[in-house]
Design a protein around this motif. Structure first.
Motif, PDB file in Angstrom:
ATOM      1  N   HIS A  22       0.833  -1.202   0.000  1.00 32.62           N
ATOM      2  CA  HIS A  22       0.000   0.000   0.000  1.00 32.62           C
ATOM      3  C   HIS A  22       0.872   1.259   0.000  1.00 32.62           C
ATOM      4  O   HIS A  22       1.637   1.503   0.937  1.00 32.62           O
ATOM      5  CB  HIS A  22      -0.872   0.063   1.257  1.00 32.62           C
ATOM      6  CG  HIS A  22      -1.888  -1.029   1.367  1.00 32.62           C
ATOM      7  ND1 HIS A  22      -3.046  -1.049   0.638  1.00 32.62           N
ATOM      8  CD2 HIS A  22      -1.920  -2.153   2.127  1.00 32.62           C
ATOM      9  CE1 HIS A  22      -3.762  -2.121   0.950  1.00 32.62           C
ATOM     10  NE2 HIS A  22      -3.093  -2.815   1.855  1.00 32.62           N
TER      11      HIS A  22
ATOM     12  N   ARG B 120      -1.662   9.337   5.254  1.00 34.79           N
ATOM     13  CA  ARG B 120      -1.747   8.207   6.188  1.00 34.79           C
ATOM     14  C   ARG B 120      -1.271   8.593   7.583  1.00 34.79           C
ATOM     15  O   ARG B 120      -1.872   8.201   8.575  1.00 34.79           O
ATOM     16  CB  ARG B 120      -0.897   7.030   5.694  1.00 34.79           C
ATOM     17  CG  ARG B 120      -1.534   6.262   4.577  1.00 34.79           C
ATOM     18  CD  ARG B 120      -0.657   5.103   4.112  1.00 34.79           C
ATOM     19  NE  ARG B 120      -1.413   4.260   3.211  1.00 34.79           N
ATOM     20  CZ  ARG B 120      -2.301   3.355   3.578  1.00 34.79           C
ATOM     21  NH1 ARG B 120      -2.511   3.137   4.864  1.00 34.79           N
ATOM     22  NH2 ARG B 120      -2.979   2.656   2.696  1.00 34.79           N
TER      23      ARG B 120
ATOM     24  N   ARG C 233      -3.863  10.737   9.122  1.00 31.81           N
ATOM     25  CA  ARG C 233      -5.021   9.916   9.462  1.00 31.81           C
ATOM     26  C   ARG C 233      -4.760   9.096  10.722  1.00 31.81           C
ATOM     27  O   ARG C 233      -5.637   8.967  11.587  1.00 31.81           O
ATOM     28  CB  ARG C 233      -5.370   8.973   8.300  1.00 31.81           C
ATOM     29  CG  ARG C 233      -6.546   8.059   8.648  1.00 31.81           C
ATOM     30  CD  ARG C 233      -6.864   7.051   7.564  1.00 31.81           C
ATOM     31  NE  ARG C 233      -5.810   6.074   7.424  1.00 31.81           N
ATOM     32  CZ  ARG C 233      -5.928   4.953   6.726  1.00 31.81           C
ATOM     33  NH1 ARG C 233      -7.040   4.681   6.082  1.00 31.81           N
ATOM     34  NH2 ARG C 233      -4.925   4.115   6.642  1.00 31.81           N
TER      35      ARG C 233
ATOM     36  N   ARG D 204      -4.506   0.913   8.617  1.00 31.87           N
ATOM     37  CA  ARG D 204      -5.582   0.600   9.570  1.00 31.87           C
ATOM     38  C   ARG D 204      -5.414  -0.808  10.130  1.00 31.87           C
ATOM     39  O   ARG D 204      -5.841  -1.100  11.239  1.00 31.87           O
ATOM     40  CB  ARG D 204      -6.945   0.734   8.887  1.00 31.87           C
ATOM     41  CG  ARG D 204      -7.438   2.162   8.847  1.00 31.87           C
ATOM     42  CD  ARG D 204      -8.838   2.208   8.320  1.00 31.87           C
ATOM     43  NE  ARG D 204      -8.901   1.662   6.971  1.00 31.87           N
ATOM     44  CZ  ARG D 204     -10.000   1.240   6.373  1.00 31.87           C
ATOM     45  NH1 ARG D 204     -11.151   1.275   7.011  1.00 31.87           N
ATOM     46  NH2 ARG D 204      -9.962   0.788   5.138  1.00 31.87           N
TER      47      ARG D 204
ATOM     48  N   MET E 240      -9.931  -9.953  12.718  1.00 38.34           N
ATOM     49  CA  MET E 240      -9.909  -8.834  11.767  1.00 38.34           C
ATOM     50  C   MET E 240     -11.317  -8.460  11.309  1.00 38.34           C
ATOM     51  O   MET E 240     -11.652  -7.289  11.204  1.00 38.34           O
ATOM     52  CB  MET E 240      -9.084  -9.213  10.530  1.00 38.34           C
ATOM     53  CG  MET E 240      -7.607  -9.165  10.763  1.00 38.34           C
ATOM     54  SD  MET E 240      -7.057  -7.439  10.812  1.00 38.34           S
ATOM     55  CE  MET E 240      -5.324  -7.683  11.124  1.00 38.34           C
TER      56      MET E 240
ATOM     57  N   PHE F 144     -13.026  -4.644  11.896  1.00 35.84           N
ATOM     58  CA  PHE F 144     -13.444  -3.719  10.842  1.00 35.84           C
ATOM     59  C   PHE F 144     -14.964  -3.525  10.827  1.00 35.84           C
ATOM     60  O   PHE F 144     -15.467  -2.620  10.195  1.00 35.84           O
ATOM     61  CB  PHE F 144     -12.930  -4.173   9.471  1.00 35.84           C
ATOM     62  CG  PHE F 144     -11.486  -3.805   9.234  1.00 35.84           C
ATOM     63  CD1 PHE F 144     -11.131  -2.518   8.851  1.00 35.84           C
ATOM     64  CD2 PHE F 144     -10.478  -4.739   9.416  1.00 35.84           C
ATOM     65  CE1 PHE F 144      -9.804  -2.170   8.644  1.00 35.84           C
ATOM     66  CE2 PHE F 144      -9.143  -4.398   9.213  1.00 35.84           C
ATOM     67  CZ  PHE F 144      -8.806  -3.109   8.836  1.00 35.84           C
TER      68      PHE F 144
ATOM     69  N   HIS G 274      -1.587 -11.321   2.534  1.00 35.34           N
ATOM     70  CA  HIS G 274      -0.988 -10.494   3.581  1.00 35.34           C
ATOM     71  C   HIS G 274      -0.165 -11.320   4.568  1.00 35.34           C
ATOM     72  O   HIS G 274       0.589 -10.758   5.365  1.00 35.34           O
ATOM     73  CB  HIS G 274      -2.059  -9.740   4.375  1.00 35.34           C
ATOM     74  CG  HIS G 274      -2.680  -8.566   3.653  1.00 35.34           C
ATOM     75  ND1 HIS G 274      -3.586  -8.709   2.628  1.00 35.34           N
ATOM     76  CD2 HIS G 274      -2.518  -7.228   3.808  1.00 35.34           C
ATOM     77  CE1 HIS G 274      -3.961  -7.500   2.195  1.00 35.34           C
ATOM     78  NE2 HIS G 274      -3.323  -6.587   2.896  1.00 35.34           N
TER      79      HIS G 274
ATOM     80  N   TRP H 140      -1.159 -12.891   7.187  1.00 39.52           N
ATOM     81  CA  TRP H 140      -1.578 -12.806   8.579  1.00 39.52           C
ATOM     82  C   TRP H 140      -1.833 -14.206   9.129  1.00 39.52           C
ATOM     83  O   TRP H 140      -2.274 -15.094   8.400  1.00 39.52           O
ATOM     84  CB  TRP H 140      -2.888 -12.013   8.718  1.00 39.52           C
ATOM     85  CG  TRP H 140      -2.793 -10.594   8.262  1.00 39.52           C
ATOM     86  CD1 TRP H 140      -1.701  -9.789   8.339  1.00 39.52           C
ATOM     87  CD2 TRP H 140      -3.823  -9.822   7.654  1.00 39.52           C
ATOM     88  NE1 TRP H 140      -1.994  -8.551   7.818  1.00 39.52           N
ATOM     89  CE2 TRP H 140      -3.293  -8.544   7.391  1.00 39.52           C
ATOM     90  CE3 TRP H 140      -5.153 -10.069   7.316  1.00 39.52           C
ATOM     91  CZ2 TRP H 140      -4.034  -7.521   6.807  1.00 39.52           C
ATOM     92  CZ3 TRP H 140      -5.887  -9.050   6.733  1.00 39.52           C
ATOM     93  CH2 TRP H 140      -5.335  -7.792   6.477  1.00 39.52           C
TER      94      TRP H 140
HETATM   95  P1  AMP Z   1      -5.732   1.196   4.919  1.00 38.62           P
HETATM   96  O1  AMP Z   1      -5.160   1.083   3.523  1.00 38.62           O
HETATM   97  O2  AMP Z   1      -4.736   1.646   5.914  1.00 38.62           O
HETATM   98  O3  AMP Z   1      -7.016   1.974   4.958  1.00 38.62           O
HETATM   99  O4  AMP Z   1      -6.094  -0.272   5.375  1.00 38.62           O
HETATM  100  C1  AMP Z   1      -6.871  -1.036   4.537  1.00 38.62           C
HETATM  101  C2  AMP Z   1      -6.484  -2.471   4.745  1.00 38.62           C
HETATM  102  O5  AMP Z   1      -7.204  -3.007   5.830  1.00 38.62           O
HETATM  103  C3  AMP Z   1      -6.887  -3.303   3.551  1.00 38.62           C
HETATM  104  O6  AMP Z   1      -5.881  -3.342   2.594  1.00 38.62           O
HETATM  105  C4  AMP Z   1      -7.083  -4.650   4.149  1.00 38.62           C
HETATM  106  O7  AMP Z   1      -5.831  -5.308   4.219  1.00 38.62           O
HETATM  107  C5  AMP Z   1      -7.550  -4.339   5.547  1.00 38.62           C
HETATM  108  N1  AMP Z   1      -9.023  -4.445   5.677  1.00 38.62           N
HETATM  109  C6  AMP Z   1      -9.937  -3.521   5.384  1.00 38.62           C
HETATM  110  N2  AMP Z   1     -11.185  -3.982   5.646  1.00 38.62           N
HETATM  111  C7  AMP Z   1     -11.031  -5.224   6.131  1.00 38.62           C
HETATM  112  C8  AMP Z   1     -11.913  -6.237   6.592  1.00 38.62           C
HETATM  113  N3  AMP Z   1     -13.243  -6.057   6.620  1.00 38.62           N
HETATM  114  N4  AMP Z   1     -11.379  -7.409   7.003  1.00 38.62           N
HETATM  115  C9  AMP Z   1     -10.050  -7.593   6.993  1.00 38.62           C
HETATM  116  N5  AMP Z   1      -9.170  -6.677   6.557  1.00 38.62           N
HETATM  117  C10 AMP Z   1      -9.648  -5.516   6.137  1.00 38.62           C
END
Ligand code: AMP
Ligand code: MN
Ligand code: MN
Ligand code: MN
Length: 274
Positions: A38, A98, A101, A132, A148, A152, A248, A250
């Protein structure tokens, strides 16, 4: 052709090093692989070193956060020159968004009684870029949620604690950053934005109008129906097709590198155009 063109390392929100991710791709028998962290290309040199050792074909990649009609949409850039100024200036812009944020997320969590979120998330990210996902991990570690998916759902989105709106740049700008660096721009995981099919088609149409190149037709979680719809839309909107697991690494994540259905129509596959 066994390709996996969407993967993460710990340079963004993945768990593993670029080297480990490349090894997994090689073990899985991939012929073509891309690391797409990202908003950063910082893991690519390490990935390239390992790919060279193993004789694996690596495509330079990145997954850039964009904004379309009030939703954050992810645009993957493939085949990019990572030394390109326009691209790196754009990525820095997103990295700054970021950081700002992250502070607002921490403040919002603090208002809900969750202390020291920023420090804890930073520790989990190991000093790499904050996402996030790092806040999500922090909330799981501290017992606020069990996984996770539930984090979210209860935090970090919309009006929930830690939900912070970010106005990323529009399709035109992101596509321009990627194409200025000689890459192809594609919409990642089109079925994961909680949109109706009608809205996804509008998005693809506007992406094409903005000179976008492709979208991901095959993902680790794609259903057969999504793959055949995606294939149909790629023809309707004259967009190329791409394939990637969005791995990822995880713990408890079932997604594996290279474990993907075939692209239905190889003639439109993006790898012929990179
Ligand atoms: P960000 O780019 O920092 O906003 O983070 C987004 C990242 O959070 C995504 O690329 C996913 O890897 C993860 N993410 C977002 N929504 C979910 C979800 N519902 N379940 C698991 N991972 C999620
Ligand atoms: Mn991610
Ligand atoms: Mn994504
Ligand atoms: Mn991703």
């Amino acid at each position: 052709m066994k390709a996996d063109l969407h993967n993460h390392s710990y340079f963004s929100d993945g768990f593993l090093s670029p080297k480990e991710v490349v090894r997994l791709a090689n073990d899985a028998g991939c012929n073509l692989f891309s690391l797409t962290d990202h908003d950063t290309t910082d893991g690519i040199l390490e990935a390239q070193l390992e790919a060279d050792k193993l004789g694996l074909n690596l495509v330079n990649g990145v997954e850039i956060s964009a904004f379309w009609r009030n939703s954050a949409i992810h645009i993957v850039g493939l085949g990019i020159d990572i030394d390109n100024d326009m691209l790196q200036t754009g990525l820095e812009f997103n990295q700054n968004l970021r950081e700002a944020r992250a502070e607002r997320i921490a403040l919002d969590l603090w208002r809900s009684g969750i202390k020291d979120a920023l420090e804890k998330a930073k520790k989990i990210s190991g000093g790499h870029m904050l996402t996030r996902t790092h806040f999500a991990q922090m909330l799981i570690e501290d017992g606020y949620c069990k996984d996770m998916k539930s984090v979210f759902r209860r935090y970090l989105t919309g009006k929930k604690p830690g939900g912070v709106r970010v106005e990323w740049k529009s399709f035109d700008e992101i596509i321009n950053w990627i194409q200025s660096a000689g890459g192809k721009a594609l919409i990642a995981h089109p079925f994961r934005y909680r949109m109706t099919h009608t809205k996804i088609k509008k998005m693809l149409n506007e992406f094409k109008d903005a000179n976008g190149d492709a979208f991901e037709v095959v993902n680790a979680n794609s259903t057969e129906q999504e793959i055949s719809l995606g294939n149909e839309w790629s023809e309707n909107f004259d967009l190329l097709t791409s394939i990637g697991s969005d791995f990822h690494g995880w713990p408890n994540q079932r997604v594996q590198i290279g474990n993907l259905a075939d692209l239905p129509n190889n003639s439109r596959a993006i790898w012929s155009y990179l």
